[in-house]
Design an enzyme around this catalytic site. Sequence first.
Site, PDB file in Angstrom:
ATOM      1  N   HIS B  56       0.741  -1.149   0.096  1.00 29.04           N
ATOM      2  CA  HIS B  56      -0.173  -0.103   0.004  1.00 29.04           C
ATOM      3  C   HIS B  56       0.928   1.414  -0.042  1.00 29.04           C
ATOM      4  CE1 HIS B  56      -4.212  -1.781   1.532  1.00 29.04           C
ATOM      5  NE2 HIS B  56      -3.669  -2.242   0.484  1.00 29.04           N
ATOM      6  N   GLU B  58       0.894   3.866   1.792  1.00 26.32           N
ATOM      7  CA  GLU B  58       1.405   4.296   3.199  1.00 26.32           C
ATOM      8  C   GLU B  58       2.648   3.290   3.575  1.00 26.32           C
ATOM      9  OE1 GLU B  58      -1.795   3.579   2.055  1.00 26.32           O
ATOM     10  OE2 GLU B  58      -3.290   4.395   3.502  1.00 26.32           O
ATOM     11  N   CYS B  86      -6.228   1.861   5.790  1.00 26.21           N
ATOM     12  CA  CYS B  86      -6.872   0.446   6.084  1.00 26.21           C
ATOM     13  C   CYS B  86      -6.219   0.000   7.765  1.00 26.21           C
ATOM     14  CB  CYS B  86      -6.578  -0.615   4.936  1.00 26.21           C
ATOM     15  SG  CYS B  86      -5.015  -1.190   5.078  1.00 26.21           S
ATOM     16  N   CYS B  89      -2.251  -0.451   7.741  1.00 26.36           N
ATOM     17  CA  CYS B  89      -1.530   0.811   7.544  1.00 26.36           C
ATOM     18  C   CYS B  89      -1.748   1.515   8.649  1.00 26.36           C
ATOM     19  CB  CYS B  89      -2.152   1.511   6.202  1.00 26.36           C
ATOM     20  SG  CYS B  89      -1.646   0.844   4.670  1.00 26.36           S
TER      21      CYS B  89
END
Lengths: 147, 147
Positions: B56, B58, B86, B89
């Site tokens: 992801h 992040e 999410c 993260c």
Amino acid sequence: MIEPFNDEYFMKKAFAEALQAYDKGEVPVGAVVVANGKIIARAHNLTETLNDVTAHAEMQAITAAANLLGGKYLNDCVLYVTLEPCVMCAGALGWSQIGKVVFGAHDEKRGFKKYAAQALHPKTEVQGGVLETECRELMQDFFRKKR
Amino acid sequence: MIEPFNDEYFMKKAFAEALQAYDKGEVPVGAVVVANGKIIARAHNLTETLNDVTAHAEMQAITAAANLLGGKYLNDCVLYVTLEPCVMCAGALGWSQIGKVVFGAHDEKRGFKKYAAQALHPKTEVQGGVLETECRELMQDFFRKKR
């Protein structure tokens, strides 16, 4: 039938990874990913070595397993890890749709069960407490020496 | 005083990252990390490209920022990300003790606020809804075209 490759067998392999972390001065957590009865990924916590909070054993194991399988979903895999996964790792395991998670020591302070109980995929089986005493004592020993 | 480097400015930079993800067929999420008013890390979602659920925006941004700073804690940093983080993260951001998280679109389905409300460090500030419409529409456009 004798089943040599049971949960304890694979948890011992994860524990061996945790010992490697311990020897490096890392919080001693280790993990292996198993598919079709074979270990396809091994990892241990490297947050200090890599200066990276995302370098938990589970995260590395997920990445390595997906890389080996050539797909990002781990539905047919089992992750063995010596400590109950944290929120981050549980979230990653959720995205991976991993088939089963087996962990050693429960983690009341940082474990996902308390903070993100629904982080895993609904179909993922979870079993905690395999070699719990050994896994917990390794952690306790580490933090005792750090003080 | 005119403040050219405000939250919208940095969110636009995160949005530019999201567009790069979009162009690659990735779920369009982008992130930047800012320290002392300067961008020290940029990243966009690469889960498909890397076959890795942990990739992801992040996560990559956290790793890159810590690498640049030479330390794993991001207390003096702000993360700008186009979508509410999410669980994974948010857990990583929690470990990093990041100073502030600013996100664009809210994510009712997968966002951490619903599933792991306490994942961040207690001192971390959170602000959602910056450039919300643009960030949300980019996501909607992506999923509309995928169908």
